[in-house]
Design a protein around this motif. Sequence first.
Motif, short mmCIF file in Angstrom:
data_model
loop_
_atom_site.label_atom_id
_atom_site.label_comp_id
_atom_site.label_asym_id
_atom_site.label_seq_id
_atom_site.Cartn_x
_atom_site.Cartn_y
_atom_site.Cartn_z
N LYS A 171 2.13 -67.33 15.52
CA LYS A 171 3.08 -66.67 14.61
C LYS A 171 2.93 -67.24 13.21
CE LYS A 171 5.38 -63.55 16.80
NZ LYS A 171 6.64 -63.76 17.49
N LYS A 172 2.73 -68.53 13.12
CA LYS A 172 2.53 -69.16 11.82
C LYS A 172 1.29 -68.59 11.15
CE LYS A 172 4.53 -73.74 12.58
NZ LYS A 172 5.41 -74.05 11.46
N LEU A 173 0.24 -68.37 11.94
CA LEU A 173 -1.00 -67.86 11.35
C LEU A 173 -0.84 -66.41 10.90
CD1 LEU A 173 -3.70 -69.46 13.61
CD2 LEU A 173 -2.94 -70.10 11.35
N ILE A 174 -0.09 -65.62 11.69
CA ILE A 174 0.18 -64.25 11.24
C ILE A 174 0.95 -64.30 9.93
CG2 ILE A 174 1.43 -62.13 11.78
CD1 ILE A 174 0.73 -62.52 14.68
N GLY A 175 1.90 -65.23 9.83
CA GLY A 175 2.64 -65.41 8.58
C GLY A 175 1.71 -65.77 7.43
N MET A 176 0.74 -66.64 7.72
CA MET A 176 -0.21 -67.03 6.68
C MET A 176 -1.00 -65.82 6.20
SD MET A 176 -3.22 -69.85 6.98
CE MET A 176 -4.47 -68.74 7.57
N SER A 177 -1.42 -64.97 7.14
CA SER A 177 -2.18 -63.78 6.75
C SER A 177 -1.33 -62.84 5.91
CB SER A 177 -2.70 -63.06 7.99
OG SER A 177 -3.67 -63.83 8.61
N ILE A 178 -0.04 -62.71 6.28
CA ILE A 178 0.84 -61.84 5.50
C ILE A 178 1.01 -62.39 4.09
CG2 ILE A 178 3.22 -61.02 5.32
CD1 ILE A 178 3.23 -60.75 8.35
N PHE A 179 1.19 -63.69 3.99
CA PHE A 179 1.28 -64.36 2.68
C PHE A 179 0.05 -64.04 1.84
CE2 PHE A 179 1.12 -67.82 -0.28
CZ PHE A 179 2.41 -68.28 -0.42
N GLN A 180 -1.10 -64.14 2.48
CA GLN A 180 -2.36 -63.92 1.77
C GLN A 180 -2.48 -62.48 1.29
OE1 GLN A 180 -5.51 -64.78 4.40
NE2 GLN A 180 -7.07 -64.43 2.86
N THR A 181 -2.17 -61.51 2.16
CA THR A 181 -2.29 -60.11 1.73
C THR A 181 -1.27 -59.80 0.65
OG1 THR A 181 -1.06 -59.61 3.72
CG2 THR A 181 -3.36 -59.05 3.73
N ALA A 182 -0.12 -60.50 0.67
CA ALA A 182 0.87 -60.27 -0.38
C ALA A 182 0.28 -60.65 -1.74
CB ALA A 182 2.13 -61.07 -0.10
N ILE A 183 -0.42 -61.77 -1.78
CA ILE A 183 -1.01 -62.19 -3.05
C ILE A 183 -2.11 -61.22 -3.48
CG2 ILE A 183 -2.38 -64.00 -4.11
CD1 ILE A 183 -0.67 -65.96 -2.52
N ILE A 184 -2.88 -60.74 -2.50
CA ILE A 184 -3.92 -59.77 -2.84
C ILE A 184 -3.28 -58.49 -3.39
CG2 ILE A 184 -5.80 -58.42 -1.90
CD1 ILE A 184 -6.22 -60.65 0.12
N LEU A 185 -2.15 -58.09 -2.77
CA LEU A 185 -1.43 -56.91 -3.28
C LEU A 185 -1.02 -57.12 -4.73
CD1 LEU A 185 0.07 -54.24 -2.94
CD2 LEU A 185 2.00 -55.50 -2.08
N PHE A 186 -0.58 -58.33 -5.05
CA PHE A 186 -0.18 -58.64 -6.43
C PHE A 186 -1.36 -58.47 -7.38
CE2 PHE A 186 0.03 -62.18 -9.56
CZ PHE A 186 0.94 -61.59 -10.41
N TYR A 187 -2.50 -59.02 -7.00
CA TYR A 187 -3.67 -58.92 -7.88
C TYR A 187 -4.11 -57.47 -8.07
CZ TYR A 187 -4.95 -63.74 -8.79
OH TYR A 187 -4.97 -65.00 -9.27
N VAL A 188 -4.12 -56.73 -6.95
CA VAL A 188 -4.56 -55.34 -7.06
C VAL A 188 -3.58 -54.55 -7.92
CG1 VAL A 188 -4.97 -53.23 -5.75
CG2 VAL A 188 -5.84 -55.38 -4.92
N SER A 189 -2.28 -54.87 -7.81
CA SER A 189 -1.28 -54.19 -8.64
C SER A 189 -1.54 -54.43 -10.12
CB SER A 189 0.13 -54.68 -8.29
OG SER A 189 0.40 -54.48 -6.94
N ILE A 190 -2.01 -55.63 -10.45
CA ILE A 190 -2.31 -55.93 -11.85
C ILE A 190 -3.42 -55.03 -12.37
CG2 ILE A 190 -3.37 -57.68 -13.31
CD1 ILE A 190 -1.80 -59.75 -11.95
N GLY A 191 -4.39 -54.73 -11.49
CA GLY A 191 -5.55 -53.98 -11.95
C GLY A 191 -5.33 -52.50 -12.13
N VAL A 192 -4.17 -51.99 -11.70
CA VAL A 192 -3.93 -50.54 -11.78
C VAL A 192 -3.70 -50.13 -13.22
CG1 VAL A 192 -2.37 -48.71 -11.07
CG2 VAL A 192 -2.99 -50.48 -9.47
N LYS A 193 -4.26 -48.95 -13.58
CA LYS A 193 -3.97 -48.38 -14.90
C LYS A 193 -3.43 -46.99 -14.71
CE LYS A 193 -7.56 -50.89 -17.34
NZ LYS A 193 -8.94 -50.76 -17.78
#
Lengths: 252, 83, 203
Positions: free
Chosen positions: C40-62
Amino acid sequence: MKKVALAVTLFIGALLLYAAKDFSAWGDLQSPASASPVSKHFIADTGVDTEVPNMVTAVLADYRGFDTMFETVVIFIAGIAIIAILRCTGADADSPALERESDVATEPDLIVTNTVRLLIPVIQLFAFYVLAHGHVSPGGGFQGGVIMGASFILVALAWDLPKAMERLSVDRAVMLAGVGILIYAGIGLLSMLLGGEFLDYAELSHVLPVSPEMARYHAMLGVEIGVAFTVTAVMFAIYANLSTRGRLAGGL
Amino acid sequence: MTGLALFNLFILVFMVVAAVISLRLKDLLTASVVFGIYSFLMCLLWAEMGAVDVAFTEAAVGAGVSAVFLVATVFNVKRKSSD
Amino acid sequence: MFGEDGLLNELLVERFNYCVYVVLLLIGLYAMIAKNNLIKKLIGMSIFQTAIILFYVSIGVKEGGTIPIYVAEHDPHGHHAEHAAHREEANATEATEENATTAAVSNEEDHGHHAPRSLTDEETFGYANPLPHVLMLTAIVVGVATLGVALALTQRIYRAFGTIEEDDVLAAIRAEDASTVIPDLLSTKPKRVKATQRKAKKA
């Protein structure tokens, strides 16, 4: 513990939401990330510099090639680390604690194996397409490598691991992963020997019968192939060790 | 609100729901599969936001291989979780 | 503070992606801290990671920007052949009726000559920012490799302790520590005594 965790997360959440207020609005053209000269340069000049239509591939394999090379090394090291953690040798391998019920040999399911037989060539062909067409459409070494690795994992899922290991043994996979990095670094060194800097693909036009721009285009395909080798091999090695507790025998 | 923004909103909400469900399930195998669903929703969202390469990678890696890794591990350890 | 509809509007309507990234990040963080099961901790880690990726991708949107792959008219290879044919045709017409070289034809000819050209500032706004995509693409693949290492460690822990619940593992480690006497630890014992004495004094 749960209360502490809740307090910590809520505090961090409040800070992050407070910061989110200051981000530039959704899709703002003048946001710092979009208006920066670096990003503009990548969009404006990728076509001139490298003749690659997919900017992401060009930035990945050319402008930021050094970064990508060491990302590949990270994947390679992760593969080795997993083998080091899980592989058991000698008397340890025969210990009863590692035996499982599923180790009893069972006949693979007829429908599953025949479906997989039909699917595997399509998946592998698609992996090659994704790898080779990464310049023009979404795709590239990482995606092609993962899809290729998935096809080997599928063999191991449908039959058992030894059947997949006949095609790609874990030892050979580790070697293949190393070869991938050597291909990448070799292209970099070749461009160094030809008078440029490390990973300066334009210099390869001295040995390839193409213009410097197209030399970069083709060298990118070369490094993507290196990346695909490493990713394919490491994905399969990770699955092989995780699914059998490092014994490399039996099915899932 | 345009159709695209509505689609975006729909995925964002379902993503949060999928994340919470995958963390609340006590059966780890189901949790892994729901995590695959979460990854796939994330991949849809990125494709919609114009990051096609990232979405492609996530579809291959997040929804495919990492879910398989999780399932492979759950098969080799206990399937039930205490929380 | 939240009474002003400005702030809520700003956060929930204009920056909804940023809000969801914060929520996902917190879900992942909470799971990593509070969940007892290692997977469960590792699934949480993956969710944390995808959240940060979502943030970066959101920055790149125009706004109004398309995917970062050149459209046909900017494609360095797209219309080469077509333009070459066009040019020949134009040259042929030029030869027969020299006076008819209009501005349009010469323009087109120009375009065909140097198909790969640097885009103007306005044209760059038509594409999403490729840089965050590149950074995140490699992050995803490295992320799955590190997830694999973490899962291998989980299996190793299961092999050693027969459980993947954090509490049980910690209890087992403590029991093991208590049953083994290591001579080197004797030098640190007086300090511990002092600490307990201090506690006793305070009480």
